[in-house]
Design a protein around this motif. Structure first.
Motif, PDB file in Angstrom:
ATOM      1  N   SER A 103       0.830  -1.202   0.000  1.00 16.41           N
ATOM      2  CA  SER A 103       0.000   0.000   0.000  1.00 16.41           C
ATOM      3  C   SER A 103       0.867   1.255   0.000  1.00 16.41           C
ATOM      4  O   SER A 103       1.849   1.357   0.745  1.00 16.41           O
ATOM      5  CB  SER A 103      -0.912  -0.002   1.228  1.00 16.41           C
ATOM      6  OG  SER A 103      -1.502   1.260   1.422  1.00 16.41           O
ATOM      7  N   GLU A 104       0.517   2.226  -0.833  1.00 15.18           N
ATOM      8  CA  GLU A 104       1.250   3.489  -0.888  1.00 15.18           C
ATOM      9  C   GLU A 104       1.133   4.252   0.427  1.00 15.18           C
ATOM     10  O   GLU A 104       2.076   4.906   0.864  1.00 15.18           O
ATOM     11  CB  GLU A 104       0.720   4.351  -2.038  1.00 15.18           C
ATOM     12  CG  GLU A 104       1.137   3.877  -3.408  1.00 15.18           C
ATOM     13  CD  GLU A 104       2.645   3.907  -3.580  1.00 15.18           C
ATOM     14  OE1 GLU A 104       3.251   4.981  -3.390  1.00 15.18           O
ATOM     15  OE2 GLU A 104       3.229   2.844  -3.879  1.00 15.18           O
ATOM     16  N   THR A 105      -0.027   4.158   1.076  1.00 14.24           N
ATOM     17  CA  THR A 105      -0.208   4.845   2.352  1.00 14.24           C
ATOM     18  C   THR A 105       0.728   4.287   3.408  1.00 14.24           C
ATOM     19  O   THR A 105       1.315   5.030   4.205  1.00 14.24           O
ATOM     20  CB  THR A 105      -1.669   4.711   2.820  1.00 14.24           C
ATOM     21  OG1 THR A 105      -2.542   5.149   1.785  1.00 14.24           O
ATOM     22  CG2 THR A 105      -1.918   5.541   4.064  1.00 14.24           C
ATOM     23  N   VAL A 106       0.889   2.959   3.420  1.00 12.41           N
ATOM     24  CA  VAL A 106       1.781   2.326   4.386  1.00 12.41           C
ATOM     25  C   VAL A 106       3.216   2.778   4.165  1.00 12.41           C
ATOM     26  O   VAL A 106       3.929   3.148   5.111  1.00 12.41           O
ATOM     27  CB  VAL A 106       1.665   0.790   4.287  1.00 12.41           C
ATOM     28  CG1 VAL A 106       2.778   0.113   5.083  1.00 12.41           C
ATOM     29  CG2 VAL A 106       0.308   0.328   4.784  1.00 12.41           C
ATOM     30  N   TRP A 107       3.672   2.760   2.934  1.00 16.88           N
ATOM     31  CA  TRP A 107       5.059   3.115   2.658  1.00 16.88           C
ATOM     32  C   TRP A 107       5.316   4.609   2.827  1.00 16.88           C
ATOM     33  O   TRP A 107       6.417   5.008   3.222  1.00 16.88           O
ATOM     34  CB  TRP A 107       5.463   2.654   1.261  1.00 16.88           C
ATOM     35  CG  TRP A 107       5.928   1.238   1.282  1.00 16.88           C
ATOM     36  CD1 TRP A 107       5.216   0.126   0.932  1.00 16.88           C
ATOM     37  CD2 TRP A 107       7.201   0.783   1.723  1.00 16.88           C
ATOM     38  NE1 TRP A 107       5.973  -1.001   1.118  1.00 16.88           N
ATOM     39  CE2 TRP A 107       7.198  -0.639   1.601  1.00 16.88           C
ATOM     40  CE3 TRP A 107       8.344   1.404   2.197  1.00 16.88           C
ATOM     41  CZ2 TRP A 107       8.296  -1.411   1.957  1.00 16.88           C
ATOM     42  CZ3 TRP A 107       9.440   0.633   2.544  1.00 16.88           C
ATOM     43  CH2 TRP A 107       9.411  -0.755   2.423  1.00 16.88           C
TER      44      TRP A 107
END
Length: 681
Positions: free
Chosen positions: A69-73
């Motif tokens: 996930s882009e939000t996680v990274w």
């Protein structure tokens, strides 16, 4: 819920659960984790660092998809690199993200690999450039090439990461931090601070004040310090001004400013009050600064507590940066008065401690001495002091300080102060360059290029080359053919000087080969040994040596070398002393320190990698240039011991900094000379 009977407990070994219970206990926990919604698993991943995210991607397909996930990274990226979250970094960061395919995971991998590349480059710089003091142009050219492939903000962030390791492993990677500090400072000065100085110098005169000049100078000296940024200073100014406004309301409730809900947003602008009202404001400022905060010091020895301690440390204490406390107090007084509607400005009076307030019609002036508890005097009252007539203080000393002179005073005050011991050669050159920039309002021109070439031409010729090219591009249409030809000749000269630096670096390798093939020199100390001076008892670390005294006849006579028992025909050592000076000491004047301790010196990183608790470990190139001495045989050892025991005090020290250098007399080194403003190799 499963129950376990007493019989089952009896047949079970202590601490060993039944197989059936073991399955019923483990399986629900595992199934509960994987059955959680994706949104909740993402929230759990927010607490993981980048290394942990890479690890959980190998557990199963479900967690691998979650960690993509882009939000996680994005969260993990800013958790690892919090400095990049600042708003001023976002334009460059978004550009870097776009180059990474708009994927935060790819940007994180790019930034990690950049960090490894920078660390390797810094380690190699120590081995390549230790013979040149300061920051040589080849090192800066390497960094510029790296910046061209990566965003400046990412490179600077990795350099700060290297500097932050000093808090956790201060005795490791000394050379790496040495070059990281110099490179970061130059990148930040050229890219951030110089434009700020240019904007500051080109403002209208009524908007030029000492608080901002003081802050900019402090930033220029140590830009990696992030504990005192502009917003923090502004917060303290506003807080003290609010205390003064409260004092004003209590002492003079009918004053026009007493009706203010808060102070002005900035200290600029003309005075708002009549002369009588101005005096009331200054009384309130004096009461807060000198009575409540006691910024001139406690008379009865009571310790400061609360905000008074914070203000005293910020504006007067030893941690207040590298600026004279008089200038800091003047900055504070003028800013607080400006926030309360009274425009004050510094004058040319000696000591940087006198502020001037002028009536709105310009007919009269009043002077405030910040180092005398805000004492107010007229010009005639000040000039009645006979001491001033002895010092030839005239009426011109009461005129406002021009912008370039204000900066020059601050710079000269720093370079003449005791804190210059903490500044490297590169910092001192940079301060000289700042003084030159300030004289021309930070505008490119022929006088500026000429003066900068005198300062930087010997060590940073490509910097002058690039500035000359920039000036040619900006003014090509207004320059005569003769002027253009002169600028092109100047560029060619800078290229030749750059080649001279490269030749000196190549010659260093030849010197190493010659020493490797030469007969070994009998010495008692190795590079990195911590020694003590027999007569003056200072401690130092050995940074180099020569077979015999390699100095001019004038220096040898001045230091009394020939009056030593062994004279000039003995090894001499370049040592970095604990008082932050660099000395050239005779072998017979030194002995191994019985209880070695770390040496605090600004040039340690130029020669050494780390400190192992007993001695400093030199760089590989330093070890090649100054190989360890061969072990003496028993007879030589006894003779050396007897000679050392019988030396005692010879009556002459026989050591000191060689003339024309900064204390480094290493043969074959590129020597950086500073004499009458000239910088040459």
């Amino acid at each position: 819920m499963f129950e376990v009977t007493d019989e089952e407990i009896g047949n079970q070994k202590p601490g060993e659960p039944t197989n059936e219970n073991q399955k019923e206990i483990e399986m629900p926990d595992q199934m509960e984790l994987l059955s959680l919604p994706s949104e909740l698993l993402e929230s759990i991943c927010f607490y993981l660092d980048m290394q942990s995210l890479c690890s959980i991607s190998q557990v199963c397909w479900r967690l691998n998809n979650i960690q993509e996930s882009e939000t996680v990274w994005k969260t993990a990226f800013f958790k690892r690199y919090p400095r990049l979250e600042q708003g001023s970094h976002q334009p460059e960061l978004q550009l870097a993200l776009k180059q990474s395919g708009d994927r935060w995971k790819q940007l994180a991998a790019w930034h990690v690999s950049l960090g490894a590349e920078i660390c390797a480059m810094l380690d190699e710089m120590g081995n390549k450039y230790f013979t040149i003091g300061g920051l040589p142009d080849p090192a800066m050219q390497e960094m510029k090439e790296l910046v061209s492939r990566h965003c400046t903000v990412l490179v600077k962030d990795q350099l700060l990461d290297v500097l932050d390791t000093e808090q956790t492993d201060g005795f490791e990677h000394i050379s790496r931090r040495h070059y990281a500090r110099m490179l970061y400072r130059e990148l930040h000065r050229d890219g951030v601070l110089l434009p700020l100085f240019r904007e500051f110098m080109q403002r209208p005169s009524e908007h030029v004040n000492i608080p901002e000049a003081t802050h900019l100078i402090d930033q220029w000296i140590t830009p990696e310090r992030r504990r005192r940024n502009a917003s923090e200073l502004q917060h303290h100014y506003q807080h003290i001004a609010a205390l003064c406004l409260r004092q004003l309301r209590a002492a003079a409730p009918h004053h026009p400013a007493a009706a203010w809900a808060r102070c002005k947003a900035d200290p600029f602008g003309q005075t708002l009050w009549s002369e009588a009202d101005v005096l009331v404001v200054l009384d309130a400022v004096n009461a807060v600064l000198y009575d409540q905060l006691d910024l001139l010091g406690d008379q009865d020895g009571r310790p400061r507590t609360g905000y008074a301690a914070v203000a005293h440390q910020l504006f007067c204490g030893v941690d207040a940066g590298d600026v004279n406390p008089r200038a800091l107090l003047s900055a504070l007084y003028a800013t607080v008065a400006g926030l309360l509607g009274v425009n004050m400005f510094p004058v040319r009076f000696p000591g940087n401690s006198l502020l001037r307030w002028q009536t709105r019609d310009g007919s009269d002036s009043l002077f405030v001495s910040v180092m005398r508890a805000g004492l107010r005097q007229t010009r005639d009252e000040i000039m009645a002091n006979p001491y001033l007539r002895i010092r030839n203080v005239g009426h011109e000393s009461f005129e406002p300080i021009p912008r370039h002179e204000l900066l020059n005073r601050l710079v000269v005050g720093i370079m003449a102060g005791h804190r210059t011991a903490h500044l490297t050669d590169a910092d001192l050159l940079s301060l000289n360059a700042l003084a030159v920039w300030s004289e021309t309002d930070c505008r490119l021109g022929f006088p500026l290029l000429h003066e900068l070439s005198e300062v930087f031409g010997g060590i940073r010729p490509m910097y002058i080359h690039d500035l000359t090219q920039e000036f040619l591009e900006q003014h090509d249409g207004t320059l005569s053919e003769e002027e253009r030809e002169g600028l092109r000749d100047s560029k060619e000269l800078m290229k030749q000087r750059y080649e001279q630096i490269l030749q000196e670096l190549r010659r260093h390798k030849e010197v190493v080969c010659l020493r490797r093939n030469a007969a070994p020199v009998q010495r008692r100390f190795r590079v990195g040994d911590i020694v003590r001076h027999r007569r003056y008892h200072y401690h130092a670390v050995v940074a180099g040596w020569t077979e015999r005294c390699d100095a001019t006849e004038g220096w040898i006579e001045q230091m009394g070398v020939d009056r030593l028992p062994l004279g000039r025909h003995q090894p001499f050592f370049n040592v970095l002393a604990e008082d932050r000076t660099t000395r050239y000491a005779a072998d017979e004047n030194l002995e191994l320190a019985p209880a070695p301790l770390p040496i605090g010196h600004r040039e340690l990183g130029r020669y050494f990698v780390r400190y192992d608790g007993r001695r400093y470990v030199p760089l590989a190139a330093v070890s090649e240039r100054y190989p360890d001495p061969p072990p003496p045989d028993a007879e030589d050892g006894d003779g050396a011991a007897a000679t050392a025991a019988g030396r005692g005090d010879s009556g002459d020290s026989g050591d000191g900094p060689p003339p024309g250098t900064d204390g480094d007399g290493s043969d074959g080194d590129v020597r950086l000379c500073r004499s009458d403003g000239d910088v040459r190799l």
